[in-house]
Design a protein around this motif. Structure first.
Motif, PDB file in Angstrom:
ATOM      1  N   LYS A   9      -5.472   6.716   7.165  1.00  0.00           N
ATOM      2  CA  LYS A   9      -5.372   6.697   8.628  1.00  0.00           C
ATOM      3  C   LYS A   9      -5.869   8.019   9.215  1.00  0.00           C
ATOM      4  N   ARG A  27      -1.905   5.204   2.627  1.00  0.00           N
ATOM      5  CA  ARG A  27      -2.100   4.679   3.976  1.00  0.00           C
ATOM      6  C   ARG A  27      -2.207   5.807   4.995  1.00  0.00           C
ATOM      7  N   ASP A  36       2.606   4.566   0.858  1.00  0.00           N
ATOM      8  CA  ASP A  36       2.664   5.252   2.153  1.00  0.00           C
ATOM      9  C   ASP A  36       1.687   6.421   2.231  1.00  0.00           C
ATOM     10  N   VAL A  72       0.869  -1.175   0.000  1.00  0.00           N
ATOM     11  CA  VAL A  72       0.000   0.000   0.000  1.00  0.00           C
ATOM     12  C   VAL A  72       0.908   1.228   0.000  1.00  0.00           C
TER      13      VAL A  72
END
Length: 57
Positions: free
Chosen positions: A18, A14, A11, A9
């Motif tokens: 998040k 992600r 960075d 995935v």
């Protein structure tokens, strides 16, 4: 319950996901499950859900 591992995935993706989950007060796990449920529900409403191999796999 089953476990799913997602590799490679990016960075940035992600980190942004998040942050979105944190803003919504949920974990990444909860966010991913919500996305999966939404995808299944859209297909189900369109009559395009087909379970293969008893739903396993």
């Amino acid at each position: 319950m089953a476990a799913i591992l997602v590799k490679d995935v990016p960075d940035e993706l992600r980190n942004l996901f998040k942050a979105i989950c944190a803003e919504e007060g949920k974990t990444m796990r909860e966010g991913i499950i919500q996305l999966m449920r939404g995808a299944v529900e859209r297909k189900r409403k369109a009559g395009r859900v087909k379970i293969v191999d008893g739903g396993r796999g």
